[in-house]
Design a protein around this motif. Structure first.
Motif, PDB file in Angstrom:
ATOM      1  N   PRO A  82      -2.233   8.925   4.142  1.00  0.00           N
ATOM      2  CA  PRO A  82      -2.327   8.928   5.605  1.00  0.00           C
ATOM      3  C   PRO A  82      -3.617   8.294   6.121  1.00  0.00           C
ATOM      4  O   PRO A  82      -3.605   7.558   7.118  1.00  0.00           O
ATOM      5  CB  PRO A  82      -2.238  10.417   5.967  1.00  0.00           C
ATOM      6  CG  PRO A  82      -1.477  11.025   4.836  1.00  0.00           C
ATOM      7  CD  PRO A  82      -1.956  10.276   3.616  1.00  0.00           C
ATOM      8  N   THR A  83      -4.733   8.559   5.445  1.00  0.00           N
ATOM      9  CA  THR A  83      -6.010   7.965   5.849  1.00  0.00           C
ATOM     10  C   THR A  83      -5.991   6.454   5.662  1.00  0.00           C
ATOM     11  O   THR A  83      -6.409   5.701   6.556  1.00  0.00           O
ATOM     12  CB  THR A  83      -7.165   8.577   5.030  1.00  0.00           C
ATOM     13  OG1 THR A  83      -7.221   9.981   5.275  1.00  0.00           O
ATOM     14  CG2 THR A  83      -8.495   7.945   5.408  1.00  0.00           C
ATOM     15  N   ALA A  84      -5.515   6.007   4.503  1.00  0.00           N
ATOM     16  CA  ALA A  84      -5.457   4.570   4.242  1.00  0.00           C
ATOM     17  C   ALA A  84      -4.511   3.876   5.220  1.00  0.00           C
ATOM     18  O   ALA A  84      -4.787   2.763   5.694  1.00  0.00           O
ATOM     19  CB  ALA A  84      -5.004   4.319   2.807  1.00  0.00           C
TER      20      ALA A  84
ATOM     21  N   MET B  55       0.829  -1.201   0.000  1.00  0.00           N
ATOM     22  CA  MET B  55       0.000   0.000   0.000  1.00  0.00           C
ATOM     23  C   MET B  55       0.868   1.256   0.000  1.00  0.00           C
ATOM     24  O   MET B  55       0.596   2.227  -0.724  1.00  0.00           O
ATOM     25  CB  MET B  55      -0.924   0.017   1.213  1.00  0.00           C
ATOM     26  CG  MET B  55      -1.910   1.185   1.219  1.00  0.00           C
ATOM     27  SD  MET B  55      -2.927   1.217   2.711  1.00  0.00           S
ATOM     28  CE  MET B  55      -1.713   1.796   3.908  1.00  0.00           C
ATOM     29  N   THR B  56       1.923   1.258   0.791  1.00  0.00           N
ATOM     30  CA  THR B  56       2.809   2.411   0.866  1.00  0.00           C
ATOM     31  C   THR B  56       3.450   2.705  -0.487  1.00  0.00           C
ATOM     32  O   THR B  56       3.460   3.846  -0.968  1.00  0.00           O
ATOM     33  CB  THR B  56       3.895   2.179   1.923  1.00  0.00           C
ATOM     34  OG1 THR B  56       3.283   1.994   3.208  1.00  0.00           O
ATOM     35  CG2 THR B  56       4.859   3.360   1.991  1.00  0.00           C
ATOM     36  N   LEU B  57       3.968   1.672  -1.137  1.00  0.00           N
ATOM     37  CA  LEU B  57       4.627   1.865  -2.419  1.00  0.00           C
ATOM     38  C   LEU B  57       3.624   2.157  -3.529  1.00  0.00           C
ATOM     39  O   LEU B  57       3.928   2.916  -4.465  1.00  0.00           O
ATOM     40  CB  LEU B  57       5.464   0.634  -2.762  1.00  0.00           C
ATOM     41  CG  LEU B  57       6.651   0.384  -1.821  1.00  0.00           C
ATOM     42  CD1 LEU B  57       7.359  -0.916  -2.197  1.00  0.00           C
ATOM     43  CD2 LEU B  57       7.621   1.551  -1.833  1.00  0.00           C
ATOM     44  N   ALA B  58       2.421   1.585  -3.438  1.00  0.00           N
ATOM     45  CA  ALA B  58       1.398   1.869  -4.443  1.00  0.00           C
ATOM     46  C   ALA B  58       0.972   3.338  -4.382  1.00  0.00           C
ATOM     47  O   ALA B  58       0.834   4.001  -5.416  1.00  0.00           O
ATOM     48  CB  ALA B  58       0.188   0.954  -4.240  1.00  0.00           C
ATOM     49  N   PHE B  59       0.759   3.847  -3.174  1.00  0.00           N
ATOM     50  CA  PHE B  59       0.416   5.255  -3.045  1.00  0.00           C
ATOM     51  C   PHE B  59       1.588   6.134  -3.472  1.00  0.00           C
ATOM     52  O   PHE B  59       1.389   7.200  -4.079  1.00  0.00           O
ATOM     53  CB  PHE B  59       0.009   5.585  -1.610  1.00  0.00           C
ATOM     54  CG  PHE B  59      -1.467   5.483  -1.367  1.00  0.00           C
ATOM     55  CD1 PHE B  59      -2.329   6.485  -1.778  1.00  0.00           C
ATOM     56  CD2 PHE B  59      -2.001   4.378  -0.734  1.00  0.00           C
ATOM     57  CE1 PHE B  59      -3.689   6.399  -1.571  1.00  0.00           C
ATOM     58  CE2 PHE B  59      -3.368   4.269  -0.514  1.00  0.00           C
ATOM     59  CZ  PHE B  59      -4.220   5.282  -0.931  1.00  0.00           C
ATOM     60  N   ALA B  60       2.803   5.714  -3.168  1.00  0.00           N
ATOM     61  CA  ALA B  60       3.973   6.485  -3.591  1.00  0.00           C
ATOM     62  C   ALA B  60       4.019   6.578  -5.110  1.00  0.00           C
ATOM     63  O   ALA B  60       4.263   7.652  -5.676  1.00  0.00           O
ATOM     64  CB  ALA B  60       5.248   5.843  -3.054  1.00  0.00           C
ATOM     65  N   ALA B  61       3.766   5.451  -5.783  1.00  0.00           N
ATOM     66  CA  ALA B  61       3.785   5.451  -7.240  1.00  0.00           C
ATOM     67  C   ALA B  61       2.652   6.302  -7.808  1.00  0.00           C
ATOM     68  O   ALA B  61       2.842   7.077  -8.753  1.00  0.00           O
ATOM     69  CB  ALA B  61       3.685   4.023  -7.769  1.00  0.00           C
TER      70      ALA B  61
END
Length: 239
Positions: A216-218, A158-164
């Motif tokens: 941040p919410t996710a 999730m962290t890397l997906a949002f970063a991308a």
């Protein structure tokens, strides 16, 4: 054909380049990161990197097997920057949240690099250190190994997906990015309640919120769910 990659000590250039610097893996990676920021992925090549460093392009193959290997090193550098200064406090949830926010922010500082590297697995030192830290937090908090891996998997993906995703938006040409941001006001906020009652009802909130990252919410939702599962599983084992 690229030359075999050899140890750092064996391949270090003893004489300065035309720019008066001594080549190293770190210098090459930092220079490549700067080139990505200034010119985008299309501007990164062995030839252009050699020019920027004042070195024969073929020399770079003594440090990296090719551009893909260099790309993985760039991703590892971003993870290392996220980890720099981070430390555990004894609160696994707060520590994991802080680390996630750091990783996300490190990628967004270099959106062109993030687009290239967020989906990759480098197997390099900083990436491994981050994975060990995340799994250590979860196992130290009492998550069984299978559950720790499940939460780790969701957290890092999730962290890397949002970063991308967020980096791809930042990497757009300014005109396209502005057009996307203005779409909520220009189109969604003007939809009729008669045809789109739900959108019309929340239109001001969409305009206010949708151009900000939902990471941040996710992240909070994921950690809250993980904490509840941990408590529930702990209660079940103690029953």
């Amino acid at each position: 054909m690229p030359k075999p990659v050899v140890s750092e000590s064996a391949r270090r250039r003893r004489r300065p380049t035309k720019n008066g610097v001594v080549l190293s893996e770190d210098l090459i990676v930092r220079t490549a990161l700067r080139m990505l920021r200034e010119h985008g992925s299309a501007g990164l090549s062995v030839r252009r990197l050699g020019i920027a460093l004042g070195a024969d392009p073929s020399t770079l193959y003594r440090y990296f097997a090719g551009i893909d290997d260099l790309t993985l090193a760039i991703g590892d550098l971003l993870i290392g920057r996220a980890m720099d200064g981070w430390h555990t406090t004894g609160d696994w949830c707060a520590d994991l949240r802080e680390l996630g926010l750091r990783i996300h922010a490190a990628y967004l500082e270099h959106p062109q690099a993030a687009v290239l590297t967020a989906s990759r697995i480098s197997g390099k030192s900083h990436e491994i250190a981050a994975d060990e830290a995340i799994l250590g937090l979860l196992r130290g908090a009492g998550f069984p190994d299978r559950e720790a891996v499940r939460v780790y998997h969701a957290f890092i993906d999730m962290t890397l997906a949002f970063a991308a995703l967020d980096a791809a938006s930042l990497a757009l040409p300014e005109r396209a990015r502005r057009a996307d941001e203005e779409m909520w006001q220009a189109t969604y906020a003007r939809l009729s309640p008669a045809t789109h009652p739900s959108i019309a009802a929340v239109a001001p909130l969409l305009v206010a919120d949708m151009n900000d990252s939902a990471y941040p919410t996710a992240l909070d939702m994921l950690l809250t769910s993980a904490a509840r599962d941990r408590e529930r599983n702990g209660s079940a084992r103690g029953a």
